[in-house]
Design a protein around this motif. Structure first.
Motif, mmCIF file in Angstrom:
data_model
loop_
_atom_site.group_PDB
_atom_site.id
_atom_site.type_symbol
_atom_site.label_atom_id
_atom_site.label_comp_id
_atom_site.label_asym_id
_atom_site.label_seq_id
_atom_site.Cartn_x
_atom_site.Cartn_y
_atom_site.Cartn_z
ATOM 1 N N CYS A 284 0.667 -1.307 0.037
ATOM 2 C CA CYS A 284 -0.071 -0.046 0.043
ATOM 3 C C CYS A 284 0.835 1.151 -0.029
ATOM 4 O O CYS A 284 1.631 1.548 0.977
ATOM 5 N N CYS A 290 0.938 5.294 7.728
ATOM 6 C CA CYS A 290 -0.623 4.592 8.247
ATOM 7 C C CYS A 290 -0.124 4.138 9.684
ATOM 8 O O CYS A 290 0.581 3.188 9.806
ATOM 9 N N CYS A 297 0.258 -4.990 4.462
ATOM 10 C CA CYS A 297 0.025 -3.480 3.973
ATOM 11 C C CYS A 297 1.558 -3.601 3.309
ATOM 12 O O CYS A 297 1.447 -2.669 2.189
ATOM 13 N N CYS A 314 -7.954 -0.354 0.921
ATOM 14 C CA CYS A 314 -7.238 -0.597 2.066
ATOM 15 C C CYS A 314 -7.644 -1.975 2.455
ATOM 16 O O CYS A 314 -8.827 -2.461 2.476
ATOM 17 N N HIS A 315 -6.569 -2.686 3.068
ATOM 18 C CA HIS A 315 -6.723 -4.225 3.549
ATOM 19 C C HIS A 315 -7.410 -4.301 4.732
ATOM 20 O O HIS A 315 -7.994 -5.181 4.909
ATOM 21 N N MET A 316 -7.610 -3.144 5.453
ATOM 22 C CA MET A 316 -8.129 -3.192 6.902
ATOM 23 C C MET A 316 -9.472 -2.598 6.972
ATOM 24 O O MET A 316 -9.796 -2.482 8.257
#
Ligand code: SF4
Length: 328
Positions: A284, A290, A297, A314-316
């Motif tokens: 990312c 972040c 990420c 976004c992965h989260m």
């Protein structure tokens, strides 16, 4: 058929150190009457995107992937004349500095009349009537007198109104406004934004508003693209994003707005800064800044996740939703 369709757009710049990507994976469409905001810090690629839409990227930059379709026609395949007909006529651009648009050695009238005559078969008298009508639309007092004045004889706010009037001369279907109020006093900024909004609504013109100012965007747009390092990292309805941003970068931008901060508290800033174009980041692109970054990420570029009416890279997203912040 969308009025404007951007598909997998990629723009690169040839630098001494090699080719760097200024835009990647840009996809969206614009319909008549849409009001779209493009927001992000300096260097996010907002203005490059604005110029790409008009096929105005010049060396050492070029479109290296994807396309921009206006009424299904690929702008890259049009002749110079066909492109000229679209630029200014069908899509017009308002820049932040009125002096980028206005010629300091020509009167306002000469510039407006020449612009009309370059695009339409029209005599000088008729062109003058249209120029006066457009100046009236942007509430310029005594428009006949203004036609005989030079740009330096007018205030900054008045010059920007005239630039907007020039943008409206050909009754475009899309207006791209690139930081249209940044060069103006705060007191004039709101007036100009209201004017742009009113004109777009009245004439059913699509607006693409490029700015670093989320406050401005929230007032005038109904759809929002948040850009970071050449990518759209969150997109969806403006209200939904402003009220419940999902991407940590968008959350950081919103938390940095003065009205989001309790009186007397310092403004919250996003730590670090936007990486330069030639910084290569795996995973990312936002992970160095972040606070939610995890191992994945730093390794894998996040695909879009749908959240409500928004798309978020976004992965989260799901994890952050299930683990609200302790302060909430
Ligand atoms: Fe942060 Fe990871 Fe989401 Fe990127 S993918 S914004 S690093 S949590």
């Amino acid at each position: 058929m969308a009025l404007l369709q951007v598909n997998d757009l990629e723009v690169s710049f040839d630098m001494r150190s090699g080719s760097v990507k200024a835009l990647q994976d840009i996809n969206f469409s614009i319909e008549r009457g849409d009001r779209v905001g493009i927001v992000g810090e300096s260097g996010a690629g907002k203005s490059v995107l604005g110029f790409s839409i008009l096929n105005l990227i010049s060396r050492p930059g070029s479109i290296t992937g994807g396309n921009v379709l206006f009424e299904d026609r690929d702008l890259a395949n049009l002749s110079a004349k066909e492109l000229r007909d679209i630029r200014g006529n069908r899509i017009s651009m308002i820049f932040q500095d009125p002096m980028m648009t206005l010629n300091p050695v020509l009167t306002i009238g000469t510039q407006m009349i020449e612009c009309l005559q370059a695009h339409r078969k029209i005599n000088k008298n008729d062109a003058k009537k249209i120029a006066i009508q457009k100046l009236q639309q942007v509430y310029i007092p005594s428009p006949e007198t203004r036609l005989d004045q030079y740009p330096h004889e007018l205030s900054g706010g008045m010059r920007q109104r005239i630039v907007i009037a020039i943008g409206l001369l050909m009754d475009p279907e899309i207006i791209i406004a690139d930081e249209p109020t940044t060069a103006l006093d705060v007191t004039i900024q709101a007036e100009i934004m209201e004017l742009i909004l009113e004109l777009c609504e009245r004439n059913h013109v699509a607006l693409i508003m490029i700015t670093h100012d989320l406050g401005v965007i929230s007032q005038v747009t109904n759809r929002l693209f948040v850009m970071y390092s050449g990518r759209i990292i969150e997109q969806g309805p403006t209200k939904e994003i402003i009220n419940d941003a999902q991407h940590p970068y968008t959350q950081g931008l919103i938390n940095a707005l003065p009205q989001m901060t309790i009186r007397g508290e310092r403004l919250q800033q996003i730590p670090g800064s936007m990486p330069s174009l030639n910084t290569r980041i795996t995973g990312c692109v936002f992970h160095p800044r972040c606070e939610h970054a995890e191992n994945t990420c730093t390794r894998t570029h996040p695909k879009y996740t749908t959240s409500g009416g928004c798309k978020v890279a976004c992965h989260m997203v799901e994890k952050m939703k299930s683990q609200p912040l302790l302060s909430e």
